[in-house]
Design an enzyme around this catalytic site. Structure first.
Site, mmCIF file in Angstrom:
data_model
loop_
_atom_site.group_PDB
_atom_site.id
_atom_site.type_symbol
_atom_site.label_atom_id
_atom_site.label_comp_id
_atom_site.label_asym_id
_atom_site.label_seq_id
_atom_site.Cartn_x
_atom_site.Cartn_y
_atom_site.Cartn_z
ATOM 1 N N HIS A 53 0.804 -1.227 0.000
ATOM 2 C CA HIS A 53 0.000 0.000 0.000
ATOM 3 C C HIS A 53 0.840 1.283 0.000
ATOM 4 O O HIS A 53 0.307 2.390 -0.096
ATOM 5 C CB HIS A 53 -0.950 0.041 1.203
ATOM 6 C CG HIS A 53 -0.255 0.389 2.501
ATOM 7 N ND1 HIS A 53 0.439 -0.535 3.239
ATOM 8 C CD2 HIS A 53 -0.131 1.559 3.174
ATOM 9 C CE1 HIS A 53 0.948 0.044 4.315
ATOM 10 N NE2 HIS A 53 0.621 1.319 4.313
HETATM 11 C C1 UD1 Z 1 -2.108 6.041 5.311
HETATM 12 C C2 UD1 Z 1 -0.834 6.614 5.897
HETATM 13 C C3 UD1 Z 1 0.258 5.555 5.875
HETATM 14 C C4 UD1 Z 1 -0.200 4.275 6.545
HETATM 15 C C5 UD1 Z 1 -1.523 3.817 5.960
HETATM 16 C C6 UD1 Z 1 -2.042 2.651 6.751
HETATM 17 C C7 UD1 Z 1 -0.558 9.016 5.510
HETATM 18 C C8 UD1 Z 1 0.164 10.048 4.733
HETATM 19 N N1 UD1 Z 1 -0.364 7.742 5.124
HETATM 20 O O1 UD1 Z 1 -1.838 5.730 3.954
HETATM 21 O O2 UD1 Z 1 1.393 6.026 6.566
HETATM 22 O O3 UD1 Z 1 0.772 3.285 6.343
HETATM 23 O O4 UD1 Z 1 -2.475 4.880 6.037
HETATM 24 O O5 UD1 Z 1 -2.960 1.898 6.044
HETATM 25 O O6 UD1 Z 1 -1.263 9.339 6.423
HETATM 26 N N2 UD1 Z 1 -9.108 4.617 0.857
HETATM 27 C C9 UD1 Z 1 -10.326 4.007 0.755
HETATM 28 N N3 UD1 Z 1 -10.993 3.706 1.905
HETATM 29 C C10 UD1 Z 1 -10.514 3.988 3.139
HETATM 30 C C11 UD1 Z 1 -9.278 4.621 3.221
HETATM 31 C C12 UD1 Z 1 -8.578 4.941 2.075
HETATM 32 O O7 UD1 Z 1 -10.805 3.727 -0.340
HETATM 33 O O8 UD1 Z 1 -11.173 3.661 4.143
HETATM 34 C C13 UD1 Z 1 -8.360 4.925 -0.399
HETATM 35 C C14 UD1 Z 1 -8.710 6.280 -0.979
HETATM 36 O O9 UD1 Z 1 -8.687 6.161 -2.381
HETATM 37 C C15 UD1 Z 1 -7.550 7.148 -0.522
HETATM 38 C C16 UD1 Z 1 -6.393 6.152 -0.522
HETATM 39 O O10 UD1 Z 1 -6.967 4.928 -0.113
HETATM 40 O O11 UD1 Z 1 -7.324 8.234 -1.359
HETATM 41 C C17 UD1 Z 1 -5.250 6.533 0.398
HETATM 42 O O12 UD1 Z 1 -5.728 6.729 1.726
HETATM 43 P P1 UD1 Z 1 -4.917 7.680 2.749
HETATM 44 O O13 UD1 Z 1 -5.523 7.565 4.100
HETATM 45 O O14 UD1 Z 1 -4.779 9.028 2.180
HETATM 46 O O15 UD1 Z 1 -3.479 7.071 2.740
HETATM 47 P P2 UD1 Z 1 -3.003 5.560 2.923
HETATM 48 O O16 UD1 Z 1 -2.358 5.148 1.653
HETATM 49 O O17 UD1 Z 1 -4.096 4.750 3.465
HETATM 50 N N1 UDP Z 2 -3.903 -5.350 8.903
HETATM 51 C C1 UDP Z 2 -5.166 -5.912 9.048
HETATM 52 N N2 UDP Z 2 -5.806 -6.340 7.926
HETATM 53 C C2 UDP Z 2 -5.265 -6.264 6.681
HETATM 54 C C3 UDP Z 2 -3.973 -5.697 6.551
HETATM 55 C C4 UDP Z 2 -3.326 -5.231 7.681
HETATM 56 O O1 UDP Z 2 -5.681 -6.009 10.163
HETATM 57 O O2 UDP Z 2 -5.923 -6.672 5.718
HETATM 58 C C5 UDP Z 2 -3.193 -4.861 10.099
HETATM 59 C C6 UDP Z 2 -1.823 -5.454 10.285
HETATM 60 O O3 UDP Z 2 -1.907 -6.684 10.964
HETATM 61 C C7 UDP Z 2 -1.116 -4.367 11.073
HETATM 62 C C8 UDP Z 2 -1.738 -3.090 10.556
HETATM 63 O O4 UDP Z 2 -2.962 -3.476 9.939
HETATM 64 O O5 UDP Z 2 -1.370 -4.464 12.453
HETATM 65 C C9 UDP Z 2 -0.814 -2.469 9.561
HETATM 66 O O6 UDP Z 2 -1.471 -1.474 8.859
HETATM 67 P P1 UDP Z 2 -1.003 -0.968 7.437
HETATM 68 O O7 UDP Z 2 -0.216 -1.995 6.759
HETATM 69 O O8 UDP Z 2 -2.220 -0.454 6.758
HETATM 70 O O9 UDP Z 2 -0.117 0.321 7.818
HETATM 71 P P2 UDP Z 2 1.375 0.591 8.292
HETATM 72 O O10 UDP Z 2 1.678 -0.291 9.430
HETATM 73 O O11 UDP Z 2 2.263 0.361 7.112
HETATM 74 O O12 UDP Z 2 1.355 2.034 8.646
#
Ligand code: UD1
Ligand code: UDP
Length: 384
Positions: A221
């Site tokens: 991601h």
């Molecule tokens: C964010 C964090 C990242 C973290 C990740 C965990 C920032 C800058 N990044 O990244 O550090 O590792 O969360 O998962 O804060 N979207 C959906 N549904 C949701 C949420 C997101 O469809 O419930 C899609 C949307 O298209 C959105 C994209 O995911 O634009 C990115 O979501 P965003 O929260 O901006 O950043 P992440 O990539 O999730």
């Molecule tokens: N996780 C989850 N379901 C999923 C993928 C991840 O519960 O389908 C959990 C995972 O076990 C971990 C956390 O989400 O505890 C990590 O989140 P993510 O990878 O979105 O973000 P990051 O840690 O890179 O910020």
């Protein structure tokens, strides 16, 4: 007795999960001393990115939802700051807890520091030394306006020292006299706690015919992997090669960010191969208990997630990190994880290396499973 009012800010999936450790500790040990108010920015909002964790991990329901949703960094962060500031002025908590390095973390740090409320940063000090990552900006900015900084690793603690934070300074602590701690990882607390529950409650492997079979677990991601088509193609090409050549399944619970970009950014031929592959199974994000079940039973884990690479370590699994660097450098140093970037050759080589089943080393690096308790004790002692 007068309770200490703390305000917790969460927004993204990993923060909701991390917050479970502190909320559980408050409920079990500090209910008479701490009153926790929770703001959910709703940076993540799909049920499988948010609500599922409240239902499953017994996190108290948020007192406030900001409904910020997705957007550009500026728009999303600004909207959070506005919402958080209003609540801080109304609730007047004694301190604010923020987790990790997302835009919700940064927004909380900016809002609280400007209205002079002490910030507790959980997961402080981690650095990738790569400022093209939005997370690196968020964590550095947050650390430098925090009052109590809890680093899960010795490396994180040392990073803070190098940035000028004092060691063994005396209270009272403040934004100008911050205190740093090395205290273990709340996610290690959670992995231990929820591991048993996962065994009792989940049937994901059984329901998906994965019991007693070898499989790889993968997640992707990180923005540079999803948004740069060349990198995304290399990652999926490598996974396709490993799966087909070794006849091994790869289960990919895919983040919505990646799902939305797959058709657009993968070359049509590869996209079609992935979609029809006998081995590659792209599924919706799973719950945390299901994720633990997958992690504990996987042969190997491939990921660009910060949380998942650590959980691979917690459950003694080899991990291929799909990035150029990691904040969790200890994992690579002790040999259980390999940095393979989005490089097809390196990924395949790393897989072959781990397939030789050499014994891996998983030293105790992340505390004793009681980091949340330690953090609560320090908050009670140091925030007046
Ligand atoms: C964010 C964090 C990242 C973290 C990740 C965990 C920032 C800058 N990044 O990244 O550090 O590792 O969360 O998962 O804060 N979207 C959906 N549904 C949701 C949420 C997101 O469809 O419930 C899609 C949307 O298209 C959105 C994209 O995911 O634009 C990115 O979501 P965003 O929260 O901006 O950043 P992440 O990539 O999730
Ligand atoms: N996780 C989850 N379901 C999923 C993928 C991840 O519960 O389908 C959990 C995972 O076990 C971990 C956390 O989400 O505890 C990590 O989140 P993510 O990878 O979105 O973000 P990051 O840690 O890179 O910020």
């Amino acid at each position: 007795m007068h309770k200490l009012k703390i305000l917790t800010i969460i927004g993204a999936r990993p923060q909701i999960i991390k917050a479970a450790a502190i909320s559980r500790s408050i409920k079990n040990k500090f209910a008479d001393k701490i009153n926790e108010v929770i703001i959910h920015t709703n940076q993540h909002y799909d049920d499988n990115m948010s609500q599922v964790f409240f239902d499953e991990l017994e996190i108290p329901n948020p007192n406030y939802h900001l409904n910020v949703g997705s957007g550009t960094h500026g728009k999303q962060t600004a909207s959070m700051i506005e919402g958080i500031e209003e609540i801080l002025l109304k609730e007047k908590p004694k301190c604010v807890i923020v987790y990790g390095d997302t835009n919700s973390t940064l927004a909380g740090a900016i809002a609280a520091s400007k209205v002079h409320i002490p910030i507790i940063h959980i997961e402080a000090g981690l650095r990738s030394f790569n400022k093209s990552m939005p997370e690196e900006i968020n964590r550095i900015m947050c650390d430098h306006v925090s009052t109590l900084l809890f680093s899960p690793t010795k490396t994180g603690y040392n990073n803070l020292l190098k940035e000028g934070f004092p060691e063994n300074n005396i209270p009272p602590y403040s934004i100008d006299n911050p205190r740093i701690f090395h205290c273990g990882d709340v996610m290690y607390d959670n992995s231990l706690f929820f591991s048993t529950l996962s065994e009792k409650k989940t049937t994901f492997l059984k329901d998906n015919n994965l019991e007693n079979s070898d499989f790889i677990l993968a997640t992707i991601h990180r923005n540079n992997n999803t948004d740069e088509p060349l990198r995304l193609n290399k990652l999926f090409n490598a996974m396709n090669t490993i799966a087909t050549e070794n006849k091994i399944k790869i289960i990919i619970p895919l983040h919505p960010r990646t799902s939305k970009l797959l058709a657009q950014n993968l070359f049509p031929e590869l996209y079609s191969k992935i979609k029809t592959s006998e081995y590659i199974k792209i599924i919706a994000p799973v719950s945390f208990l299901e994720m633990i079940e997958l992690e504990k039973n996987a042969t190997l884990i491939m990921t660009d997630s910060g949380g998942v690479q650590k959980e691979a370590f917690f459950f003694h699994k080899p991990c291929i990190i799909l990035r150029t660097e990691t904040e969790w450098s200890e994992l690579v140093a002790c040999g259980s994880a390999i940095l393979a970037d989005a490089d097809e050759n390196k990924i395949v080589e790393a897989f072959n290396h781990f397939s030789q089943k050499n014994k891996l080393d998983f030293p105790d690096l992340f505390g004793d499973g009681k980091a949340a308790e330690f953090i609560c004790e320090q908050i009670i002692e140091n925030i007046k």
